[in-house]
Design a protein around this motif. Structure first.
Motif, short mmCIF file in Angstrom:
data_model
loop_
_atom_site.label_atom_id
_atom_site.label_comp_id
_atom_site.label_asym_id
_atom_site.label_seq_id
_atom_site.Cartn_x
_atom_site.Cartn_y
_atom_site.Cartn_z
N TRP A 196 12.54 35.21 -36.64
CA TRP A 196 12.40 33.85 -36.10
C TRP A 196 10.94 33.45 -36.00
N LEU A 197 10.08 34.38 -35.57
CA LEU A 197 8.66 34.06 -35.41
C LEU A 197 8.00 33.78 -36.77
N LYS A 198 8.38 34.57 -37.79
CA LYS A 198 7.83 34.31 -39.13
C LYS A 198 8.17 32.91 -39.60
N ALA A 199 9.42 32.48 -39.34
CA ALA A 199 9.85 31.16 -39.79
C ALA A 199 9.15 30.04 -39.04
N ARG A 200 8.56 30.32 -37.88
CA ARG A 200 7.96 29.27 -37.06
C ARG A 200 6.46 29.44 -36.87
N GLN A 201 5.85 30.43 -37.51
CA GLN A 201 4.42 30.67 -37.28
C GLN A 201 3.62 29.45 -37.73
N GLY A 202 2.62 29.11 -36.92
CA GLY A 202 1.77 27.97 -37.20
C GLY A 202 2.30 26.65 -36.72
N ARG A 203 3.56 26.60 -36.27
CA ARG A 203 4.15 25.33 -35.83
C ARG A 203 3.99 25.18 -34.32
N TYR A 204 3.61 23.99 -33.89
CA TYR A 204 3.46 23.72 -32.46
C TYR A 204 4.81 23.38 -31.84
N PHE A 205 5.05 23.97 -30.70
CA PHE A 205 6.14 23.58 -29.81
C PHE A 205 5.49 23.15 -28.51
N GLY A 206 5.47 21.83 -28.29
CA GLY A 206 4.66 21.31 -27.19
C GLY A 206 3.19 21.51 -27.53
N THR A 207 2.47 22.25 -26.67
CA THR A 207 1.04 22.49 -26.92
C THR A 207 0.77 23.94 -27.32
N HIS A 208 1.82 24.69 -27.71
CA HIS A 208 1.64 26.09 -28.07
C HIS A 208 2.16 26.34 -29.48
N LYS A 209 1.48 27.27 -30.15
CA LYS A 209 1.95 27.66 -31.46
C LYS A 209 1.89 29.18 -31.60
N ILE A 210 2.69 29.68 -32.57
CA ILE A 210 2.80 31.11 -32.82
C ILE A 210 1.79 31.51 -33.89
N VAL A 211 1.08 32.64 -33.66
CA VAL A 211 0.10 33.15 -34.61
C VAL A 211 0.45 34.60 -34.92
N ARG A 212 0.53 34.95 -36.18
CA ARG A 212 0.81 36.33 -36.57
C ARG A 212 -0.50 37.10 -36.72
N VAL A 213 -0.52 38.33 -36.24
CA VAL A 213 -1.69 39.21 -36.34
C VAL A 213 -1.22 40.54 -36.91
#
Length: 883
Positions: free
Chosen positions: A841-858
């Motif tokens: 799920w995180l891979k499919a949504r990385q870089g997308r903002y939900f509200g003021t937060h976004k997911i970053v892969r490291v």
């Protein structure tokens, strides 16, 4: 002293003139004496090669490669053409046609005489590439000229192709020829090639158009009989009774070429039986001949700039039919018969027969009086007369029937028949008056033609020994052949509209029926009001009052944006041809039943008509439903009605539809695929609706909240009961909506820039129109829209909790699940996801903002695994393009 010609010196002179030189075999074949000589068609031989070939003086033959490698074309008159006077005749025609100076330049340039008495003329061509080798003129061989092989072939096949002898030909691109001073056994006669005039250093340069005119005149010397192709020759007809003459045969005997060709060709001169003609508009050269063929006086056209096929024999009747009837011999014969050519054969027409049943009365059409008649014969067939006002089509011959039907289509005589990408179709209305489009199958086309075209066969009539016409429908296989074409000469149907709409140029379609400028068919939902030439301020004020202060006055909008959005939906069908691209789906939702959702849908239906369909069970059924709506229905609004309470609109098929300019799919019950314009307004209705996935960015919300118990019991509305009011005033409402749009167009159609991804053009246009109408709230509900999106809310809460409990460091998915707990998004069955599932799920949504937060892969190189962190962006702008 050695008298043998010096071929090395000749090669030097030819090379100096820019020519490609080759040695020639001395065995009488006149073939190049080098292996794989084709390389010299593009690369000129060198002096070093000339030394190797000719320095020992043992060779007796030398030749030249013609075409672009040497920049020269050779025109050859065979020896028989000289002795039979062909060259003399060509010279006379050149002089008479205005090409005398050009021909004199060619014949006094570099000229070689071959051992057989032929002459070779060379030219350089200016303004066009050199064409390939071409045989320009020939004649049938005489029997005394036949070779042993030709005698044997004709003995085996007496009706086979007759041998011919070439008179004139060219050597051009890729061609080759022997030149002087070749001698000895290079030629079968043992005689040398000699120079008659000039040399390689004075080859004349001739303009391309003049050289083509020279070739055309040479072609006119050809006397080999040519068959008349089917497209230019009438078909073999049955013998006529004695004393009868067909119009074409009579015309052939009586007509003069000067009358037939007037306005197209002008005679230049006549030599013997042959008359030479020049195309109108030309000042020199010859374009055609008549009288040249020995068997029959025919027209041969050599110019490519006329209606005629080049070098095809045309009879007088064939030429007349082509020039005056587009090659339709039947139409030409009918017209000539009216002019008095031919003898009229007895014809029993459909109108001469008795009708079905009585045998006594001929049923007249269009209200004419019935007449008492006696039948001509007891066995005469029962047929109705051909009604007036319909095109008639002779289907005796299937090929002619197809051509004739296509001509009728092109003439505009078939009402309400159109085409789209998949073939002919018609527009019709169902029992409720809704427009539908029917794609024609074999039976549909056959039934349509039975109503709109009088088809008949011409049959021999044993009673009168003439002919008779018998009514007959087009055969199903013929209809299938017509439908199997790639294109049809019919108006292109691009869509159906049910109210006046704006053309791309800003004008208004207001006349019912087909609009040729846009390909749209106006099928009005309500009686149309006549539009005033200009929109006054008073008429605009009245239009606003009807729509805003009466019809929409009492709906319980949650916010001004909801009213603005619904008005935008109402105005979009009027504007649809005026903008490019898709529109979002309008979602009409309410807090409880009875809030007015159905009334808003009724407004759309009263103004434009709607196609209503329930929400399908799955995406496969949704795709089928979308294709059916676009392919068969004509209503501009499609409503997915009464979605379940609290339903989450989340479908990749819907996401694809709402961003597609065109929709492609396979037609139900067929293997054919179609592509259709996505020109509908898509609407969904239901209580407590929400969105998920990418659908949240592809909808506009129209929300209702009556904020009271039993909202369906409310009363005291401005217009009273809305549905009776709509039945009485729907025509007025449509006129008011069109008036609003026209007033905006008259004010130069101001826009307000709105960034809405794929919908930006439409959104900016509506923003400008609503601002012009002083209606606030257009797309002012972005924050509320996010709240309507379950997925966005769920993930925004999840990422906020993650950030609060884990911080901004990168962690594995298992640590996230352990730290965040119940706020981790759930599977469909309500269970928590595994670390691997959450990672997907995180891979499919990385870089997308939900509200003021976004997911970053490291990437954790030490552990060779993905880790994740949440990045906050407190000042993220809200005006970004939503994509």
């Amino acid at each position: 002293m050695n008298s043998t010609p010096d071929l090395r010196a000749a090669a030097h002179d030819l090379h100096a003139a820019g020519l490609c030189v080759l040695p020639v075999k001395d065995d009488g074949t006149k073939a190049p004496a080098v292996p794989k000589w084709t390389q010299y068609k593009t690369v000129r031989s060198t002096p070093e090669e000339h030394d190797a070939w000719f320095s020992d003086r043992r060779r007796t033959g030398i030749g030249v490669v013609y075409g672009s490698v040497s920049g020269v074309e050779m025109l050859e008159f065979e020896g028989r053409a000289i002795t039979e006077g062909v060259l003399e005749e060509v010279s006379d025609v050149m002089e008479a046609s205005g090409l005398g100076d050009v021909w004199d330049t060619i014949t006094t340039g570099w000229v070689t005489e071959s051992p057989s008495g032929g002459l070779h003329f060379r030219v350089r061509i200016e303004g066009a590439p050199i064409p390939p080798n071409t045989k320009l003129a020939a004649r049938l061989a005489r029997e005394d000229e036949y070779t042993a092989e030709e005698h044997q072939r004709l003995a085996e096949k007496p009706n086979g192709k007759r041998p011919v002898r070439v008179l004139i030909e060219t050597r051009g691109e890729g061609g080759y020829g022997v030149v002087e001073p070749s001698h000895g056994t290079v030629h079968t006669t043992g005689q040398p090639y000699t120079r008659s005039a000039g040399g390689p250093d004075n080859i004349p340069t001739i303009p391309a158009d003049a050289m083509e005119a020279v070739r055309d005149i040479c072609r006119m010397m050809d006397t080999v009989p040519k068959p008349e192709p089917a497209k230019t020759a009438p078909r073999d007809a049955r013998p006529l009774p004695e004393g009868q003459l067909r119009p074409g045969d009579d015309f052939e005997a009586r007509a003069a070429w000067t009358d037939i060709l007037a306005g197209h060709f002008t005679p230049t001169h006549t030599s013997g039986r042959t008359t030479y003609w020049r195309r109108e508009g030309k000042t020199s050269g010859v374009s055609a001949t008549t009288g040249h063929a020995a068997d029959r006086d025919r027209l041969f056209v050599f110019s490519s700039s006329t209606e005629f096929q080049q070098e095809v024999p045309y009879s007088k009747f064939g030429a007349y039919a082509l020039l005056n009837h587009g090659g339709d011999h039947r139409a030409a014969a009918a017209e000539l018969r009216q002019r008095g050519y031919g003898t009229p054969p007895p014809v029993r027409r459909l109108s001469d027969r008795r009708p079905t049943g009585s045998g006594r009365h001929l049923q007249a059409v269009h209200g004419a009086t019935a007449l008492d008649v006696e039948p001509e014969h007891e066995d005469a067939p029962d047929l109705y007369p051909v009604p007036d006002g319909k095109p008639a089509l002779d289907i005796t011959n299937e090929a002619d029937a197809i051509d004739g039907l296509l001509d009728i289509m092109a003439s505009g005589q078939l009402p309400d028949l159109y085409k789209r990408s998949t073939g002919p179709c018609w527009v019709y209305a169902d029992d409720q008056g809704n427009p539908l489009v029917r794609q024609l199958g074999n039976d549909n086309l056959r039934a349509y033609l039975a109503d709109h075209v009088d088809t008949y066969r011409v049959m021999p009539d044993p009673i009168t020994e003439g002919t008779k016409e018998e009514r007959e429908l087009l055969a199903p296989k013929t209809c299938g052949t017509v439908l199997g074409r790639r294109d049809w000469p019919l108006p292109h149907l691009r869509g159906i509209v049910t109210a006046p709409v704006v053309r791309p140029d800003g004008s208004i379609i207001q006349a019912p029926g087909y609009d040729t400028a846009t390909g749209l068919f106006l099928h009005p939902r309500v009686p149309l009001r006549r539009l005033a030439p200009e929109v006054s301020a008073d008429s605009l004020a009245r239009a606003r009052a009807i729509v805003l202060d009466q019809m929409l006055a009492d709906f319980p909008w949650v916010a001004p944006s909801d009213r603005a959005h619904f008005l935008g939906a109402l105005l979009t069908p009027v504007l649809r041809p005026y903008f490019h691209g898709p529109t979002p789906m309008f979602v009409i939702t309410a807090t409880s039943p009875g809030s007015g959702k159905s009334l808003l849908k009724d407004i759309l239906e009263a103004c434009y008509g709607i196609s209503s369909t329930p929400w399908p069970e799955n995406d496969t059924e949704l795709r089928k439903s979308i294709t059916t709506q676009l392919y068969t229905t004509g209503q501009p609004v499609v409503v997915l009605d009464n979605l379940p309470n609290g339903f989450v609109i989340k479908s990749p098929i819907l996401s694809s539809l709402l961003t597609a300019v065109h929709w492609g799919d396979r037609v139900l019950g067929s293997t054919a695929s179609v592509t259709m314009p996505n020109d509908r307004l898509w609407v969904a209705t239901g209580n407590g609706l929400r969105t998920g996935g990418d659908n949240g960015r592809r909808v506009l919300w129209v929300r209702l909240d009556p904020d009271c118990p039993d909202p369906d019991q409310r009363d005291g509305y401005t217009v009273g009961d809305l549905r009776p009011w709509l039945r009485k005033n729907s025509s007025t409402v449509v006129a008011a909506l069109v008036t609003m749009v026209r007033a905006w167009l008259a004010a130069n159609a101001p826009t307000v820039r709105v960034r809405k991804g794929d919908y930006s053009e439409w959104a900016s246009m509506l923003a400008g129109l609503l601002a012009f109408l002083e209606v606030p709230g257009w797309m002012a509900d972005r924050g509320d829209s996010i709240e309507q999106d379950d997925e966005t809310q769920e993930w925004a809460a999840f990422l906020t909790a993650w950030r609060e409990k884990v911080g901004d460091g990168a962690v594995a998915t298992g640590a996230v699940i352990a730290a965040v707990g119940d706020l981790v998004p759930r599977l469909k069955n309500g269970d928590a996801p595994s670390p691997n599932v959450l990672g997907g799920w995180l891979k499919a949504r990385q870089g997308r903002y939900f509200g003021t937060h976004k997911i970053v892969r490291v990437w954790d190189a030490h552990k060779c695994q993905n880790t994740w962190r949440v990045e906050a962006h407190q000042n993220r702008g809200m005006g970004q393009d939503e994509g």
